[in-house]
Design a protein around this motif. Structure first.
Motif, mmCIF file in Angstrom:
data_model
loop_
_atom_site.group_PDB
_atom_site.id
_atom_site.type_symbol
_atom_site.label_atom_id
_atom_site.label_comp_id
_atom_site.label_asym_id
_atom_site.label_seq_id
_atom_site.Cartn_x
_atom_site.Cartn_y
_atom_site.Cartn_z
ATOM 1 N N LEU A 111 12.496 -30.477 2.989
ATOM 2 C CA LEU A 111 13.951 -30.474 3.130
ATOM 3 C C LEU A 111 14.560 -30.313 1.743
ATOM 4 C CD1 LEU A 111 16.635 -30.895 4.656
ATOM 5 C CD2 LEU A 111 16.283 -33.363 4.360
ATOM 6 N N PHE A 112 15.382 -29.291 1.564
ATOM 7 C CA PHE A 112 16.089 -29.052 0.320
ATOM 8 C C PHE A 112 17.548 -29.418 0.521
ATOM 9 C CE2 PHE A 112 12.445 -26.266 0.091
ATOM 10 C CZ PHE A 112 12.009 -26.432 -1.217
ATOM 11 N N MET A 135 13.936 -19.701 -4.069
ATOM 12 C CA MET A 135 12.659 -19.353 -3.458
ATOM 13 C C MET A 135 11.791 -20.605 -3.353
ATOM 14 S SD MET A 135 9.795 -16.554 -4.687
ATOM 15 C CE MET A 135 9.601 -17.285 -6.290
ATOM 16 N N CYS A 136 11.161 -20.776 -2.202
ATOM 17 C CA CYS A 136 10.189 -21.852 -2.018
ATOM 18 C C CYS A 136 8.811 -21.208 -1.974
ATOM 19 C CB CYS A 136 10.453 -22.622 -0.729
ATOM 20 S SG CYS A 136 9.282 -23.990 -0.476
ATOM 21 N N ALA A 143 9.167 -35.296 0.445
ATOM 22 C CA ALA A 143 9.821 -34.842 1.675
ATOM 23 C C ALA A 143 11.149 -34.151 1.409
ATOM 24 C CB ALA A 143 10.037 -36.027 2.613
ATOM 25 N N VAL A 144 11.857 -34.577 0.343
ATOM 26 C CA VAL A 144 13.187 -34.037 0.036
ATOM 27 C C VAL A 144 13.243 -33.640 -1.428
ATOM 28 C CG1 VAL A 144 15.671 -34.499 -0.033
ATOM 29 C CG2 VAL A 144 14.266 -35.522 1.767
ATOM 30 N N GLY A 191 23.625 -20.838 2.780
ATOM 31 C CA GLY A 191 24.937 -20.387 3.242
ATOM 32 C C GLY A 191 25.986 -21.422 2.896
ATOM 33 N N SER A 192 26.791 -21.805 3.854
ATOM 34 C CA SER A 192 27.841 -22.808 3.616
ATOM 35 C C SER A 192 27.335 -24.237 3.854
ATOM 36 C CB SER A 192 29.055 -22.529 4.507
ATOM 37 O OG SER A 192 28.677 -22.610 5.867
ATOM 38 N N ASP A 193 26.071 -24.372 4.280
ATOM 39 C CA ASP A 193 25.495 -25.700 4.482
ATOM 40 C C ASP A 193 25.044 -26.293 3.144
ATOM 41 O OD1 ASP A 193 25.855 -25.484 7.221
ATOM 42 O OD2 ASP A 193 23.845 -24.665 7.545
ATOM 43 N N ASN A 194 24.663 -27.548 3.154
ATOM 44 C CA ASN A 194 24.194 -28.204 1.944
ATOM 45 C C ASN A 194 22.743 -28.640 2.028
ATOM 46 O OD1 ASN A 194 26.505 -28.021 0.287
ATOM 47 N ND2 ASN A 194 27.475 -29.612 1.505
#
Length: 73
Positions: free
Chosen positions: A47-48, A16-17, A6-7, A34-37
């Motif tokens: 979920l990465f 790339m996925c 899942a993660v 972007g600026s998210d994690n």
């Protein structure tokens, strides 16, 4: 993501996925956090999460890394 986890923790914000390894892959999509994690793949819903302790194309679990082994003819 042949194992269907899942993660996946990754060492880059852009990557790339492909879902599972060919021939069971989905359309190859470039993801940019972007600026998210973290980011969710719109095709396989994986979920990465960014992990700064991982370098380059490394992932955790490590078997989720994809390496194109195709050789040029």
């Amino acid at each position: 993501n042949d194992a269907g986890v899942a993660v996946i923790h990754v060492g880059a914000h852009e990557f790339m996925c492909i879902g599972a390894k060919p021939p069971f892959d989905h359309p190859h999509v470039f993801l940019d956090m972007g600026s998210d994690n973290e980011i969710v793949c719109p095709y396989c819903s994986t979920l990465f999460k960014y992990d700064p302790s991982l370098k380059g194309s490394a992932s955790n679990p490590p078997e989720c890394e994809y390496h194109d082994d195709a050789k040029a003819a």
